[in-house]
Structure formats: structure tokens, C-alpha cells
Design a protein around this motif. Sequence first.
Motif, PDB file in Angstrom:
ATOM      1  N   PHE A  91       0.868  -1.180   0.000  1.00  0.00           N
ATOM      2  CA  PHE A  91       0.000   0.000   0.000  1.00  0.00           C
ATOM      3  C   PHE A  91       0.904   1.229   0.000  1.00  0.00           C
ATOM      4  O   PHE A  91       1.409   1.636   1.049  1.00  0.00           O
ATOM      5  CB  PHE A  91      -0.918   0.015   1.228  1.00  0.00           C
ATOM      6  CG  PHE A  91      -2.165  -0.811   1.071  1.00  0.00           C
ATOM      7  CD1 PHE A  91      -3.253  -0.313   0.368  1.00  0.00           C
ATOM      8  CD2 PHE A  91      -2.261  -2.076   1.632  1.00  0.00           C
ATOM      9  CE1 PHE A  91      -4.421  -1.056   0.227  1.00  0.00           C
ATOM     10  CE2 PHE A  91      -3.421  -2.834   1.497  1.00  0.00           C
ATOM     11  CZ  PHE A  91      -4.506  -2.319   0.787  1.00  0.00           C
ATOM     12  N   VAL A 101      -7.959   4.998   1.438  1.00  0.00           N
ATOM     13  CA  VAL A 101      -8.593   3.693   1.555  1.00  0.00           C
ATOM     14  C   VAL A 101      -9.910   3.895   2.289  1.00  0.00           C
ATOM     15  O   VAL A 101      -9.929   4.383   3.424  1.00  0.00           O
ATOM     16  CB  VAL A 101      -7.665   2.694   2.298  1.00  0.00           C
ATOM     17  CG1 VAL A 101      -8.404   1.400   2.611  1.00  0.00           C
ATOM     18  CG2 VAL A 101      -6.420   2.401   1.457  1.00  0.00           C
ATOM     19  N   HIS A 104     -13.591  -0.216   5.480  1.00  0.00           N
ATOM     20  CA  HIS A 104     -14.039  -1.527   5.013  1.00  0.00           C
ATOM     21  C   HIS A 104     -13.650  -2.600   6.019  1.00  0.00           C
ATOM     22  O   HIS A 104     -12.852  -2.346   6.926  1.00  0.00           O
ATOM     23  CB  HIS A 104     -13.374  -1.840   3.657  1.00  0.00           C
ATOM     24  CG  HIS A 104     -11.886  -2.023   3.782  1.00  0.00           C
ATOM     25  ND1 HIS A 104     -11.016  -0.958   3.948  1.00  0.00           N
ATOM     26  CD2 HIS A 104     -11.110  -3.140   3.813  1.00  0.00           C
ATOM     27  CE1 HIS A 104      -9.780  -1.406   4.047  1.00  0.00           C
ATOM     28  NE2 HIS A 104      -9.799  -2.720   3.978  1.00  0.00           N
ATOM     29  N   TRP A 121       0.363  -5.159   9.171  1.00  0.00           N
ATOM     30  CA  TRP A 121       0.664  -3.960   8.364  1.00  0.00           C
ATOM     31  C   TRP A 121       2.039  -3.470   8.834  1.00  0.00           C
ATOM     32  O   TRP A 121       2.198  -2.976   9.950  1.00  0.00           O
ATOM     33  CB  TRP A 121      -0.401  -2.903   8.605  1.00  0.00           C
ATOM     34  CG  TRP A 121      -0.493  -1.807   7.583  1.00  0.00           C
ATOM     35  CD1 TRP A 121      -1.411  -1.704   6.588  1.00  0.00           C
ATOM     36  CD2 TRP A 121       0.338  -0.627   7.455  1.00  0.00           C
ATOM     37  NE1 TRP A 121      -1.199  -0.548   5.845  1.00  0.00           N
ATOM     38  CE2 TRP A 121      -0.131   0.116   6.362  1.00  0.00           C
ATOM     39  CE3 TRP A 121       1.457  -0.161   8.163  1.00  0.00           C
ATOM     40  CZ2 TRP A 121       0.452   1.319   5.943  1.00  0.00           C
ATOM     41  CZ3 TRP A 121       2.053   1.036   7.750  1.00  0.00           C
ATOM     42  CH2 TRP A 121       1.544   1.758   6.661  1.00  0.00           C
ATOM     43  N   GLY A 132      -1.335   9.832   6.151  1.00  0.00           N
ATOM     44  CA  GLY A 132      -2.446   8.908   5.839  1.00  0.00           C
ATOM     45  C   GLY A 132      -2.290   7.526   6.425  1.00  0.00           C
ATOM     46  O   GLY A 132      -2.430   6.523   5.710  1.00  0.00           O
ATOM     47  N   MET A 134      -3.275   4.172   8.732  1.00  0.00           N
ATOM     48  CA  MET A 134      -4.563   3.480   8.894  1.00  0.00           C
ATOM     49  C   MET A 134      -5.285   3.998  10.129  1.00  0.00           C
ATOM     50  O   MET A 134      -4.653   4.373  11.121  1.00  0.00           O
ATOM     51  CB  MET A 134      -4.333   1.977   9.082  1.00  0.00           C
ATOM     52  CG  MET A 134      -4.302   1.213   7.795  1.00  0.00           C
ATOM     53  SD  MET A 134      -4.667  -0.537   8.071  1.00  0.00           S
ATOM     54  CE  MET A 134      -3.393  -1.038   9.186  1.00  0.00           C
ATOM     55  N   SER A 193      -8.094   4.725   5.549  1.00  0.00           N
ATOM     56  CA  SER A 193      -7.008   5.703   5.724  1.00  0.00           C
ATOM     57  C   SER A 193      -7.230   6.888   4.787  1.00  0.00           C
ATOM     58  O   SER A 193      -7.868   6.763   3.738  1.00  0.00           O
ATOM     59  CB  SER A 193      -5.644   5.059   5.470  1.00  0.00           C
ATOM     60  OG  SER A 193      -5.505   4.688   4.122  1.00  0.00           O
ATOM     61  N   ARG A 202       4.342   7.304   1.606  1.00  0.00           N
ATOM     62  CA  ARG A 202       4.003   6.450   2.755  1.00  0.00           C
ATOM     63  C   ARG A 202       3.938   5.033   2.210  1.00  0.00           C
ATOM     64  O   ARG A 202       3.160   4.730   1.301  1.00  0.00           O
ATOM     65  CB  ARG A 202       2.649   6.841   3.335  1.00  0.00           C
ATOM     66  CG  ARG A 202       2.352   6.174   4.666  1.00  0.00           C
ATOM     67  CD  ARG A 202       0.909   5.681   4.778  1.00  0.00           C
ATOM     68  NE  ARG A 202       0.619   4.608   3.838  1.00  0.00           N
ATOM     69  CZ  ARG A 202      -0.504   3.889   3.858  1.00  0.00           C
ATOM     70  NH1 ARG A 202      -1.450   4.142   4.728  1.00  0.00           N
ATOM     71  NH2 ARG A 202      -0.709   2.916   2.959  1.00  0.00           N
TER      72      ARG A 202
HETATM   73  O1  LIG Z   1      -2.567   1.029   3.882  1.00  0.00           O
HETATM   74  C1  LIG Z   1      -3.685   1.476   4.098  1.00  0.00           C
HETATM   75  O2  LIG Z   1      -3.881   2.664   4.232  1.00  0.00           O
HETATM   76  C2  LIG Z   1      -4.859   0.547   4.262  1.00  0.00           C
HETATM   77  C3  LIG Z   1      -4.467  -0.885   4.326  1.00  0.00           C
HETATM   78  C4  LIG Z   1      -5.576  -1.839   4.580  1.00  0.00           C
HETATM   79  O3  LIG Z   1      -6.730  -1.551   4.386  1.00  0.00           O
HETATM   80  C5  LIG Z   1      -5.255  -3.170   5.083  1.00  0.00           C
HETATM   81  O4  LIG Z   1      -4.083  -3.454   5.302  1.00  0.00           O
HETATM   82  O5  LIG Z   1      -6.178  -3.975   5.306  1.00  0.00           O
END
Ligand SMILES: O=C(O)CCC(=O)C(=O)O
Length: 275
Positions: A91, A101, A104, A121, A132, A134, A193, A202
Motif C-alpha cells: 500500500f 482507503v 471496510h 501492516w 495517511g 490506517m 485511511s 508512505r
Molecule cells: O494502507 C492502508 O492505508 C490501508 C491498508 C488496509 O486496508 C489493510 O491493510 O487492510
Amino acid sequence: MTYLSPNQLKQYEDEGFVSPLDVFSKEKSKEIRDEIELIEKQMPHELEKDGRYNAHLISPLLDWVTHHPSILNTVESLIGKNILVCGTTLFIKNPNIKGFVSYHQDAKYIGLEPHNWVTAWVAITDSNENNGCMRMWSGSHKENLKDHDQMFNEGNLLTRGQTVNDVPKSETTPLILKAGQMSLHHPKVVHGSDLNKSNDRRIGFVIQSYIGTNVKQVLGKNSVQLARGEDKYNYHEKIGRPNSLMNKVDLKLKKQENDNLQEIFYKGSSKKGTY
Ligand SMILES: O=C(O)CCC(=O)C(=O)O
């Protein structure tokens, strides 16, 4: 890092995430960023759009992160000792480019059941409110899967622009990470995010996800790597780890895996996203 502490386990149980967790040094994160940027330079479209998935198959350093014992210890605390890697996503939010993002739940369109899995992450650059990071809707993992609108909107980094609408955004928790730290989040926690307002990239490298060997892919086919323990279920085809950076055979495998993944992500959808 050792296994998760009782307090960290409680945070995950109550809130649906645990953060921040230290994994590797700032120097190592720079080395990883350099490897990502070398791939981008030598193969300009390789990590774009549906190429952003499964870069750990062509990058020995991202493979090193994916199989890092410290990460696997924390994952074991949540899903048990038999662990598969079922995929990864980069990402990346470049400065001055619309990229966000929508809120969700990962479990909505990913087809992994039961929900004995967790997403890591990993911050390759610092990640904070200005660029930005999460944001999590704490406790939302305790509810059922929610309705998602499929927005297919510009700048949305999700395939369908899938969006949960009733999120109390001002109450969400920002996951602020230094490069080399990570967060872990639950399949059902609602998260998203905002835009990157800084003047640097980022970069998040996301293991999406670590699954228990008892987890099936119910929407299609995707291969896995055995990360730890043994797989008595054998629900998935196993694939190997990269031979070398941008190796031809590995590039082909990545393409094949990502084609399969697109089938899963867009199952039942008459439309495809542009990202
Ligand atoms: O990196 C982001 O900003 C969102 C990542 C995400 O939705 C996830 O890792 O499930």
C-alpha cells in the motif's frame, strides 16, 4: 519480539487490533525501501495496480519480512502455531497523488473462512496522521460483516472502492507507526485511511494475510507458503520463496498468483476498479 503479552492480547480482543509492535530497525527499513524502489526503477509497472500484490515473491527482502520470526511469534499468539502466508500487498501513497482507503472490513470480499487469520501492516516508512496512516474503528470486529457500497471511486486504493458508510470517523484510532514497526488487525475490524499530505511517500507492506492451516479460500484459488508449523489440512497449493531479486521464474509466478487473486476480488462484480 516475543509472543504477545496478556495486555496486547486484550487490546486485540477488545479493539480488533494491536499496535505498535517493533519488528526491525530504521536502517533495515531503508534497505527494504531501496529494494522496492529498485524494482520500481528497473521494472516501472511491476508494482503498480494489480502488480502491487505478492511482491514478496520477487523481493528477497520482502520475503525476509514476510517470514520474520518476530512477526510470526505475534501471529502465533492469535491464530495458533500452524501458519500459512496467503498473500501480501504493497500500500504505497505517493505525495501529491489522491490515494485513500475507504472504511471496510477485510473479510468482506477476500473469501477466507473461517476467520482464523490476521493481517500484519508493516511500516516501511513512518506512518502517521499527516501521511495517511490506517485508522481503526475500535470494537467493530465484534459485529457481523456489514453492508459495503461499491463506489469504484477515484483515488480509492481498494479494488471495488468498498465502503462501510456508518463509521464515526472522529472516533477512529490512528495507528501511528515508525518505520520498522507494525500493527496487527482482525479480519472484521472496520478500518480505512486518508490522503498523504506530506512531501514523502508512505509505504506499508501488508501481509494479507497470515492464515491458520484450517482456513479455506471459498471464492477461488490462491497458493500459500508454509510459514510455521505443519499443514495437515492441505487446502491450498504450496509455492516456494524467491530465488533472487526480480528473478524471471518468480516474476511469472507472481503474475499467475495475481491473476488468480483478481478473480477472487471481483467475484460476482460486473465492474472492475481502475486501481
Ligand atoms: O494502507 C492502508 O492505508 C490501508 C491498508 C488496509 O486496508 C489493510 O491493510 O487492510
